[in-house]
Design a protein around this motif. Structure first.
Motif, short mmCIF file in Angstrom:
data_model
loop_
_atom_site.label_atom_id
_atom_site.label_comp_id
_atom_site.label_asym_id
_atom_site.label_seq_id
_atom_site.Cartn_x
_atom_site.Cartn_y
_atom_site.Cartn_z
N MET A 1 -32.21 33.36 -17.15
CA MET A 1 -31.34 32.92 -16.07
C MET A 1 -30.33 31.92 -16.63
SD MET A 1 -32.49 31.22 -12.51
CE MET A 1 -31.98 32.32 -11.23
N SER A 2 -29.08 32.09 -16.24
CA SER A 2 -28.03 31.22 -16.75
C SER A 2 -27.79 30.06 -15.79
CB SER A 2 -26.74 32.01 -16.94
OG SER A 2 -26.29 32.48 -15.70
N GLU A 3 -27.11 29.04 -16.32
CA GLU A 3 -26.78 27.89 -15.49
C GLU A 3 -25.67 28.25 -14.51
OE1 GLU A 3 -26.01 24.29 -17.57
OE2 GLU A 3 -27.43 24.80 -19.14
N ARG A 4 -25.54 27.45 -13.49
CA ARG A 4 -24.51 27.65 -12.48
C ARG A 4 -23.13 27.37 -13.07
NH1 ARG A 4 -24.78 24.60 -6.86
NH2 ARG A 4 -26.72 23.95 -7.77
N ALA A 5 -22.19 28.21 -12.81
CA ALA A 5 -20.82 27.99 -13.27
C ALA A 5 -20.14 27.03 -12.31
CB ALA A 5 -20.06 29.31 -13.32
N ALA A 6 -19.54 26.01 -12.84
CA ALA A 6 -18.90 24.99 -12.02
C ALA A 6 -17.40 25.20 -11.98
CB ALA A 6 -19.21 23.61 -12.57
N PRO A 7 -16.80 25.12 -10.79
CA PRO A 7 -15.33 25.20 -10.71
C PRO A 7 -14.72 23.92 -11.28
CG PRO A 7 -16.25 24.69 -8.57
CD PRO A 7 -17.41 24.95 -9.48
N PHE A 8 -13.52 24.03 -11.82
CA PHE A 8 -12.84 22.88 -12.40
C PHE A 8 -12.04 22.10 -11.37
CE2 PHE A 8 -13.22 25.77 -16.08
CZ PHE A 8 -14.02 24.96 -16.87
N TYR A 9 -11.61 22.77 -10.29
CA TYR A 9 -10.80 22.09 -9.29
C TYR A 9 -10.98 22.79 -7.94
CZ TYR A 9 -7.74 25.97 -10.44
OH TYR A 9 -7.24 27.22 -10.69
N CYS A 10 -10.62 22.09 -6.88
CA CYS A 10 -10.71 22.61 -5.52
C CYS A 10 -9.63 23.68 -5.32
CB CYS A 10 -10.51 21.48 -4.53
SG CYS A 10 -10.43 22.02 -2.80
N PRO A 11 -9.98 24.86 -4.78
CA PRO A 11 -8.97 25.90 -4.56
C PRO A 11 -7.99 25.56 -3.43
CG PRO A 11 -11.09 26.60 -3.70
CD PRO A 11 -11.32 25.30 -4.41
N TYR A 12 -8.29 24.53 -2.66
CA TYR A 12 -7.41 24.16 -1.54
C TYR A 12 -6.43 23.05 -1.89
CZ TYR A 12 -10.65 27.01 1.07
OH TYR A 12 -11.41 28.06 1.49
#
Length: 59
Positions: A1-12
């Motif tokens: 199982m891989s780690e959760r991918a984190a977004p770099f910035y808010c899409p809004y």
């Protein structure tokens, strides 16, 4: 199982002050604009990667 991918910035709003949400897997909260969003990987496209051939003028 891989780690959760984190977004770099808010899409809004584009801010980087993000925190994982308690709403479930892939849910994030933005402290700057007070929005919550969820990321979901849908899968790979069946056509795969296609490269465009770049050709110059033939002489």
């Amino acid at each position: 199982m891989s780690e959760r991918a984190a977004p770099f910035y808010c899409p809004y709003c584009g801010d980087e002050d993000l925190r994982p949400s308690e709403e479930g897997h892939g849910a994030w909260e933005c402290a700057a604009c007070n929005r919550a969003f969820q990321l979901k990987f849908l899968g790979l496209l069946s056509r795969g990667v296609q490269r465009e051939e770049r050709g110059g003028a033939e002489t």
